[in-house]
Enzyme design. Structure first.
Site, PDB file in Angstrom:
ATOM      1  N   GLU A 171       0.827  -1.216   0.000  1.00 19.34           N
ATOM      2  CA  GLU A 171       0.000   0.000   0.000  1.00 19.34           C
ATOM      3  C   GLU A 171       0.861   1.267   0.000  1.00 19.34           C
ATOM      4  OE1 GLU A 171      -0.180  -2.648   2.052  1.00 19.34           O
ATOM      5  OE2 GLU A 171      -2.105  -2.743   3.083  1.00 19.34           O
TER       6      GLU A 171
ATOM      7  N   CYS B  55      -2.487  -3.035   7.540  1.00 19.48           N
ATOM      8  CA  CYS B  55      -1.895  -2.971   8.884  1.00 19.48           C
ATOM      9  C   CYS B  55      -2.075  -1.550   9.437  1.00 19.48           C
ATOM     10  CB  CYS B  55      -0.405  -3.329   8.785  1.00 19.48           C
ATOM     11  SG  CYS B  55       0.619  -1.955   8.206  1.00 19.48           S
TER      12      CYS B  55
ATOM     13  N   CYS C  60      -0.423   1.176   7.155  1.00 13.98           N
ATOM     14  CA  CYS C  60      -1.051   1.381   5.840  1.00 13.98           C
ATOM     15  C   CYS C  60      -2.456   1.960   5.983  1.00 13.98           C
ATOM     16  CB  CYS C  60      -1.041   0.081   5.049  1.00 13.98           C
ATOM     17  SG  CYS C  60       0.641  -0.460   4.665  1.00 13.98           S
TER      18      CYS C  60
END
Lengths: 171, 171
Positions: free
Chosen positions: B62, B90, B93
């Protein structure tokens, strides 16, 4: 009366280096936010906010410094490292610090509007994550906070002046 | 009986492109995670996980794609854009997506251990943040999930084999 200057602690010295980074951002018209990453008592990476200049979401001080530290060490893990940052990290930077497995994060002043080390969220203490950086708040807090207040005061003043002079221009 | 293949929706087509990115990660031994950023019906940036290869905290799919999209548009704001990503982002991101002001995030499968779009946290719905990307979950979920399961199955098998062959070596 002479104001006595007390000796800076080691943490304050590193925060001073982070403030020096923030001043670089200020000089190019960016919101003054800066940081340094320290390993074994030495600064291994520095960063300051360049979001507007670079036109990039990722150009926050912390991301810049994490990138440099990884490139320097060749490791995506910043174990054994500490970050000193003038303003409480945003969700992206707090997340990046968790992902980096950094040991400690020292914060200057808090950011009630977007900070993620205790203000909007406390991402460093979320049980579900596999890493929890230790967090120390309020290192040279006043200095860090005043720097931001002054920046926004000047910005508002400039915008007001620009608006006023726009009004005077011939239609 | 012939199994009929139904036509893919546009969202599924973009997720297929994200899966193709994830396969590039797999080929270099990285956890297969991929994404694309779409604007006006066209892919403007792609990314895949290179964390191990590049030894960099920031080398998630990302972040790679956000970096490219910003460089392409010259703007830190990805307004009018959507991301298609094979695995729930996560904390780093998810935070970067909030910071980018991206409109929508389409997710393949969820990540109960670290995902921040509903699993460990739901960062896209935190009231205190100034942006809330719309989030659509479960696009080609099975395909995205199977790809990861297969990767970790193979990894465990390889590690077992390596351990077994280590045991056979002369002391």
């Amino acid at each position: 009366m002479v104001k006595m200057r007390r000796k800076l602690t080691e943490d304050e010295k590193f925060m001073r280096s982070a403030i020096a980074e923030a001043r670089k951002a200020e000089k190019i018209g960016e919101v003054p936010i800066g940081c340094v990453i320290v390993k074994d008592g030495k600064i291994i990476a520095r960063g300051y906010n360049k979001r507007k200049k670079e036109g990039n979401t990722l150009s926050h001080a912390e991301i810049k410094a994490i990138d440099k530290a990884c490139k320097k060490t060749g490791d995506w893990r910043l174990e054994g490292c500490s970050m000193y940052v003038t303003l409480e990290p945003c969700p992206m930077c707090a997340g990046a610090l968790i992902q980096s497995r950094i040991d400690k994060v020292f914060i200057g002043c808090m950011n009630p509007k977007a900070g993620c080390a205790g203000s909007v969220l406390d991402m460093f203490s979320v049980d579900g994550f596999n890493h929890h950086p230790e967090c120390v708040r309020g290192i040279l807090q006043e200095e860090c906070s005043d720097m931001l207040k002054e920046f926004f005061r000047e910005l508002r003043k400039r915008l007001r002046e620009e608006k006023a002079s726009d009004g005077k221009e011939p239609q």
